[in-house]
Design a protein around this motif. Structure first.
Motif, PDB file in Angstrom:
ATOM      1  N   LEU A 189       0.823  -1.216   0.000  1.00  0.00           N
ATOM      2  CA  LEU A 189       0.000   0.000   0.000  1.00  0.00           C
ATOM      3  C   LEU A 189       0.854   1.262   0.000  1.00  0.00           C
ATOM      4  O   LEU A 189       0.386   2.337  -0.336  1.00  0.00           O
ATOM      5  N   GLN A 190       2.137   1.112   0.369  1.00  0.00           N
ATOM      6  CA  GLN A 190       2.955   2.320   0.501  1.00  0.00           C
ATOM      7  C   GLN A 190       3.599   2.743  -0.815  1.00  0.00           C
ATOM      8  O   GLN A 190       3.758   3.927  -1.056  1.00  0.00           O
ATOM      9  N   ILE A 191       3.999   1.774  -1.640  1.00  0.00           N
ATOM     10  CA  ILE A 191       4.594   2.153  -2.921  1.00  0.00           C
ATOM     11  C   ILE A 191       3.827   1.472  -4.045  1.00  0.00           C
ATOM     12  O   ILE A 191       3.176   0.450  -3.834  1.00  0.00           O
ATOM     13  N   ASP A 192       3.906   2.052  -5.244  1.00  0.00           N
ATOM     14  CA  ASP A 192       3.096   1.529  -6.329  1.00  0.00           C
ATOM     15  C   ASP A 192       3.669   0.201  -6.830  1.00  0.00           C
ATOM     16  O   ASP A 192       4.843  -0.098  -6.647  1.00  0.00           O
ATOM     17  N   PRO A 193       2.827  -0.632  -7.457  1.00  0.00           N
ATOM     18  CA  PRO A 193       3.248  -2.000  -7.805  1.00  0.00           C
ATOM     19  C   PRO A 193       4.428  -2.059  -8.774  1.00  0.00           C
ATOM     20  O   PRO A 193       5.243  -2.969  -8.706  1.00  0.00           O
ATOM     21  N   ARG A 211      13.665   5.448   0.377  1.00  0.00           N
ATOM     22  CA  ARG A 211      13.683   6.759  -0.265  1.00  0.00           C
ATOM     23  C   ARG A 211      12.338   7.090  -0.926  1.00  0.00           C
ATOM     24  O   ARG A 211      12.010   8.232  -1.165  1.00  0.00           O
ATOM     25  N   PHE A 212      11.562   6.043  -1.262  1.00  0.00           N
ATOM     26  CA  PHE A 212      10.302   6.288  -1.959  1.00  0.00           C
ATOM     27  C   PHE A 212       9.099   6.335  -1.024  1.00  0.00           C
ATOM     28  O   PHE A 212       7.996   6.607  -1.460  1.00  0.00           O
ATOM     29  N   LEU A 213       9.332   6.042   0.240  1.00  0.00           N
ATOM     30  CA  LEU A 213       8.205   6.073   1.178  1.00  0.00           C
ATOM     31  C   LEU A 213       7.890   7.511   1.551  1.00  0.00           C
ATOM     32  O   LEU A 213       8.766   8.374   1.479  1.00  0.00           O
ATOM     33  N   PRO A 214       6.676   7.784   1.945  1.00  0.00           N
ATOM     34  CA  PRO A 214       6.373   9.128   2.440  1.00  0.00           C
ATOM     35  C   PRO A 214       7.217   9.402   3.679  1.00  0.00           C
ATOM     36  O   PRO A 214       7.485   8.483   4.467  1.00  0.00           O
ATOM     37  N   SER A 215       7.643  10.639   3.827  1.00  0.00           N
ATOM     38  CA  SER A 215       8.561  10.950   4.918  1.00  0.00           C
ATOM     39  C   SER A 215       7.877  10.663   6.252  1.00  0.00           C
ATOM     40  O   SER A 215       6.687  10.915   6.406  1.00  0.00           O
ATOM     41  N   PRO A 216       8.635  10.106   7.213  1.00  0.00           N
ATOM     42  CA  PRO A 216       8.019   9.748   8.498  1.00  0.00           C
ATOM     43  C   PRO A 216       7.497  10.979   9.210  1.00  0.00           C
ATOM     44  O   PRO A 216       8.086  12.053   9.124  1.00  0.00           O
ATOM     45  N   ARG A 217       6.391  10.814   9.877  1.00  0.00           N
ATOM     46  CA  ARG A 217       5.812  11.963  10.573  1.00  0.00           C
ATOM     47  C   ARG A 217       5.974  11.790  12.071  1.00  0.00           C
ATOM     48  O   ARG A 217       5.829  10.705  12.599  1.00  0.00           O
ATOM     49  N   GLN A 218       6.277  12.888  12.715  1.00  0.00           N
ATOM     50  CA  GLN A 218       6.416  12.868  14.167  1.00  0.00           C
ATOM     51  C   GLN A 218       5.032  12.682  14.784  1.00  0.00           C
ATOM     52  O   GLN A 218       4.137  13.492  14.558  1.00  0.00           O
TER      53      GLN A 218
END
Lengths: 289, 204
Positions: B84-88, B174-181
């Protein structure tokens, strides 16, 4: 350097460009303008260059140019002529295949903007019934629309096919299109007219309200499909804020509702008889014994 | 096809779609995430699936129809659901890094179609343009290709992906959305009923 002043339409540009091409005027020597208001900085020099044959271009370029001409960017005439020159006298006959070329890319992006604008016009023109023609007893509709570019001529064909059986006029600030059942004609643009209220609009609003699924609310996707600049002429836009605001509560209500058990089969003699018919036949071999 | 109303995995859904496309010649399969209804039933889940699952299924569907992928390349028995985090397509490329980098000036169409960040239209543009010119990164920028996605997987006239870590374990991150605090609430907790009693009595 010469200045060419043209009407802002494709046909006029095409005539002038053919003339310039025949005289082999390179694009850097031409200043295009579609408004006469600008003072001419470099007055045009008299034409002494001999006139040659007009070279031909691929038909794909004409399609592209027709779209680009509808754009509002003042640079478009010069950019079109530059690509035209490169295709013909520039010796880059294959230029249309090189999509990475700077000039061509610019034209393609303008063309894409126009396609999008046309698509939005097809989607967002809302007709209002204004009366019935007594002679032909055809219903007459009027729509007010504000496209971003000069696309009325390019977009009108769709409405002729889609609404051929009614008389309609689409009014825009630049140009108006009119259809009377047999002939499509255009007239000059009009300033914004006060829209009359249509009796069918409440019906449409009820329809839009009922097809909205609060569990699938995606505000950003909606706004990219239906940009805000079109909202002021859409009757259903008045519902948007309300539907968005109440969607959260409606979903929570659905999630909080008591789960109902699986419904028992209805008691219905006819359905029971069907079920009997559908039952597997009794075993014939056991009867014979 | 309705997604998320039962426990079918993405592999099952995509295989069914593939059968519909290949055996029944359907032109288009639509996926719709199950959405809660006003009168919930005991047979159906309460919670809807994440909307992004539907989006990933559409992406996978496009890979099947236009990009020459097979179902068992997109979903495996080990991972029957799409990431679900990166495209297929990116997920496939990260799992098959030996195929890359692809040289955009020489690679065949089949390989270019598998480069993450290159769509069908842009692949066609690259193929027709490279007959006349040698492509560089500036050309891809003009085609509005997402550089972040495409750079580790291609080489161009002025680019080799040496330092972009095609071999790096952290490439996926590197392709994941940046982690959120996540938020920590250090403020005063809301007053409880017992607080008023302790104020009155002076006892903790």
């Amino acid at each position: 350097m010469r200045t060419v002043v043209i009407q802002p339409c494709f046909e006029n540009w095409r005539e002038c460009a053919r003339e310039l091409l025949a005289r082999r005027v390179p694009p850097d020597d031409v200043l295009w303008s579609d408004t006469v208001l600008e003072p001419v900085l470099f007055p045009s020099t008299d034409d002494a260059s001999p006139r040659g044959a007009v070279p031909t271009v691929p038909p794909a370029f004409l399609d592209l140019a027709r779209r680009v001409a509808a754009h509002r960017d003042p640079q478009r005439w010069g950019a079109l002529y530059r690509v035209l020159w490169r295709l013909t006298h520039g010796g880059e006959r294959h230029l249309l295949a090189v999509a990475t070329d700077r000039d061509l890319r610019q034209l393609q992006q303008w063309s894409k903007t126009i396609s999008r604008d046309i698509h939005k016009m097809h989607a967002f023109v809302r007709f209002r019934l204004v009366g019935t023609d007594e002679a032909t007893s055809r219903e007459q509709f009027v729509a007010w629309f504000e496209p971003e570019h000069r696309i009325v001529r390019l977009a009108a064909g769709f409405f002729v096919k889609r609404f051929a059986s009614m008389d309609w006029s689409i009014l825009t600030p630049n140009e108006c299109a009119h259809w009377d059942g047999s002939r499509l004609h255009f007239s000059a643009g009009v300033p914004r007219t006060a829209p009359t209220v249509d009796t069918l609009e409440d019906l449409w609003r009820t329809y839009y309200r009922s097809i909205f699924n609060p569990a699938r609310l995606k505000v950003r996707a909606m706004q990219s499909e239906m940009p805000k600049k079109y909202w002021k002429n859409l009757p259903e836009a008045s519902l948007i804020a309300e539907l968005i605001a109440e969607s959260r509560g409606r979903v929570d209500h659905m999630l909080g509702t008591e789960v109902r058990p699986v419904r028992p089969a209805p008691k219905n003699a006819y359905l029971d008889s069907l079920r009997d018919l559908n039952a597997p036949p009794p075993d014939i071999s056991s009867k014979n014994e | 096809m309705l997604v998320g109303a039962d426990d079918s995995t993405d592999a099952v859904i995509l295989q069914r779609a593939d059968v519909l496309y290949s055996d029944y010649r359907l032109r288009r399969v639509y996926y719709s995430g199950f959405s809660p209804i006003p009168e919930p039933s005991a047979l159906l889940p309460i919670k809807p699936p994440p909307l992004v699952r539907e989006h990933r299924l559409y992406q996978a569907d496009w890979l099947l129809r236009f990009y020459g992928f097979k179902v068992d390349e997109i979903t495996t028995t080990g991972a029957p659901n799409l990431d679900l985090q990166i495209d297929p397509k990116l997920a496939w490329a990260l799992g098959n890094r030996a195929t890359f980098p692809a040289d955009i000036n020489t690679a065949p169409r089949e390989l270019l179609l598998r480069v993450p960040g290159l769509g069908v239209r842009n692949v066609e543009r690259i193929l027709s343009a490279r007959r006349y010119t040698r492509l560089r990164l500036a050309d891809l920028l003009r085609l509005r290709v997402s550089m972040k996605k495409v750079l580790p997987f291609i080489s161009a006239g002025d680019h080799t992906p040496i330092r972009l870590g095609l071999d790096d374990d952290a490439l996926r991150a590197r392709f994941l959305p940046s982690p959120r605090q996540a938020e920590l609430n250090f403020g005063t907790p809301p007053p409880r009923a017992s607080d008023a009693d302790s104020v009155r009595s002076g006892q903790l």
